[in-house]
Design a protein around this motif. Sequence first.
Motif, PDB file in Angstrom:
ATOM      1  N   PHE A  80       0.823  -1.212   0.000  1.00  0.00           N
ATOM      2  CA  PHE A  80       0.000   0.000   0.000  1.00  0.00           C
ATOM      3  C   PHE A  80       0.854   1.259   0.000  1.00  0.00           C
ATOM      4  O   PHE A  80       0.370   2.334  -0.340  1.00  0.00           O
ATOM      5  CB  PHE A  80      -0.966   0.007   1.188  1.00  0.00           C
ATOM      6  N   ARG A  81       2.117   1.156   0.356  1.00  0.00           N
ATOM      7  CA  ARG A  81       3.007   2.324   0.329  1.00  0.00           C
ATOM      8  C   ARG A  81       3.090   2.912  -1.087  1.00  0.00           C
ATOM      9  O   ARG A  81       3.135   4.121  -1.255  1.00  0.00           O
ATOM     10  CB  ARG A  81       4.409   1.945   0.794  1.00  0.00           C
ATOM     11  N   PHE A  82       3.130   2.042  -2.092  1.00  0.00           N
ATOM     12  CA  PHE A  82       3.231   2.532  -3.468  1.00  0.00           C
ATOM     13  C   PHE A  82       1.966   3.292  -3.867  1.00  0.00           C
ATOM     14  O   PHE A  82       2.033   4.344  -4.479  1.00  0.00           O
ATOM     15  CB  PHE A  82       3.486   1.365  -4.429  1.00  0.00           C
ATOM     16  N   TRP A  83       0.797   2.750  -3.525  1.00  0.00           N
ATOM     17  CA  TRP A  83      -0.470   3.416  -3.836  1.00  0.00           C
ATOM     18  C   TRP A  83      -0.556   4.751  -3.113  1.00  0.00           C
ATOM     19  O   TRP A  83      -0.936   5.766  -3.691  1.00  0.00           O
ATOM     20  CB  TRP A  83      -1.655   2.525  -3.450  1.00  0.00           C
ATOM     21  N   SER A  84      -0.216   4.756  -1.844  1.00  0.00           N
ATOM     22  CA  SER A  84      -0.312   5.972  -1.048  1.00  0.00           C
ATOM     23  C   SER A  84       0.669   7.029  -1.555  1.00  0.00           C
ATOM     24  O   SER A  84       0.343   8.220  -1.596  1.00  0.00           O
ATOM     25  CB  SER A  84      -0.036   5.654   0.423  1.00  0.00           C
ATOM     26  N   GLY A  85       1.857   6.595  -1.933  1.00  0.00           N
ATOM     27  CA  GLY A  85       2.844   7.541  -2.472  1.00  0.00           C
ATOM     28  C   GLY A  85       2.365   8.167  -3.773  1.00  0.00           C
ATOM     29  O   GLY A  85       2.488   9.379  -3.983  1.00  0.00           O
ATOM     30  N   TRP A  86       1.796   7.354  -4.664  1.00  0.00           N
ATOM     31  CA  TRP A  86       1.259   7.866  -5.929  1.00  0.00           C
ATOM     32  C   TRP A  86       0.082   8.794  -5.680  1.00  0.00           C
ATOM     33  O   TRP A  86      -0.046   9.849  -6.281  1.00  0.00           O
ATOM     34  CB  TRP A  86       0.846   6.708  -6.837  1.00  0.00           C
ATOM     35  N   ASP A  87      -0.775   8.420  -4.763  1.00  0.00           N
ATOM     36  CA  ASP A  87      -1.950   9.206  -4.411  1.00  0.00           C
ATOM     37  C   ASP A  87      -1.531  10.591  -3.914  1.00  0.00           C
ATOM     38  O   ASP A  87      -2.145  11.597  -4.257  1.00  0.00           O
ATOM     39  CB  ASP A  87      -2.733   8.454  -3.330  1.00  0.00           C
ATOM     40  N   ALA A  88      -0.479  10.645  -3.102  1.00  0.00           N
ATOM     41  CA  ALA A  88       0.013  11.922  -2.593  1.00  0.00           C
ATOM     42  C   ALA A  88       0.723  12.714  -3.689  1.00  0.00           C
ATOM     43  O   ALA A  88       0.610  13.939  -3.749  1.00  0.00           O
ATOM     44  CB  ALA A  88       0.953  11.688  -1.417  1.00  0.00           C
ATOM     45  N   LEU A  89       1.451  12.026  -4.565  1.00  0.00           N
ATOM     46  CA  LEU A  89       2.186  12.703  -5.636  1.00  0.00           C
ATOM     47  C   LEU A  89       1.249  13.454  -6.574  1.00  0.00           C
ATOM     48  O   LEU A  89       1.536  14.581  -6.973  1.00  0.00           O
ATOM     49  CB  LEU A  89       3.017  11.693  -6.431  1.00  0.00           C
ATOM     50  N   ILE A  90       0.115  12.847  -6.912  1.00  0.00           N
ATOM     51  CA  ILE A  90      -0.805  13.502  -7.840  1.00  0.00           C
ATOM     52  C   ILE A  90      -1.832  14.369  -7.109  1.00  0.00           C
ATOM     53  O   ILE A  90      -2.734  14.905  -7.727  1.00  0.00           O
ATOM     54  CB  ILE A  90      -1.510  12.484  -8.751  1.00  0.00           C
ATOM     55  N   ALA A  91      -1.673  14.503  -5.781  1.00  0.00           N
ATOM     56  CA  ALA A  91      -2.523  15.378  -4.959  1.00  0.00           C
ATOM     57  C   ALA A  91      -4.001  15.051  -5.124  1.00  0.00           C
ATOM     58  O   ALA A  91      -4.830  15.921  -5.335  1.00  0.00           O
ATOM     59  CB  ALA A  91      -2.247  16.846  -5.266  1.00  0.00           C
ATOM     60  N   ARG A  92      -4.328  13.776  -5.020  1.00  0.00           N
ATOM     61  CA  ARG A  92      -5.701  13.324  -5.195  1.00  0.00           C
ATOM     62  C   ARG A  92      -6.507  13.587  -3.941  1.00  0.00           C
ATOM     63  O   ARG A  92      -6.127  13.191  -2.854  1.00  0.00           O
ATOM     64  CB  ARG A  92      -5.714  11.832  -5.527  1.00  0.00           C
TER      65      ARG A  92
END
Length: 96
Positions: A75-87
Amino acid sequence: MKKLVVYLMLGIIAVMAVPNGAFAENTAKHGDMNGKTVIAGLASLIIWPGLGQYLNDNETKKNVTHAVLGLTGIFRFWSGWDALIARQGGRWDGKI
């Protein structure tokens, strides 16, 4: 090998049989990527999931959900991507 192919095909058929209304509604809104979101994405990926969502000013329920699901390594990868694109928002009542 034949059993694997049969099980795979049965799994695909089962997924295709689920109607679209069974999935959670997506309420996500994407922001702009900038320096702050890059830092937030790295924080969620490296330090702890949920931290990046907090830095991006997401709702508390999303921050907590990401932090708890962060106990699973993937889930770290999903959460990191989610934060990167400011969702903001998302599925499962805006938590994922």
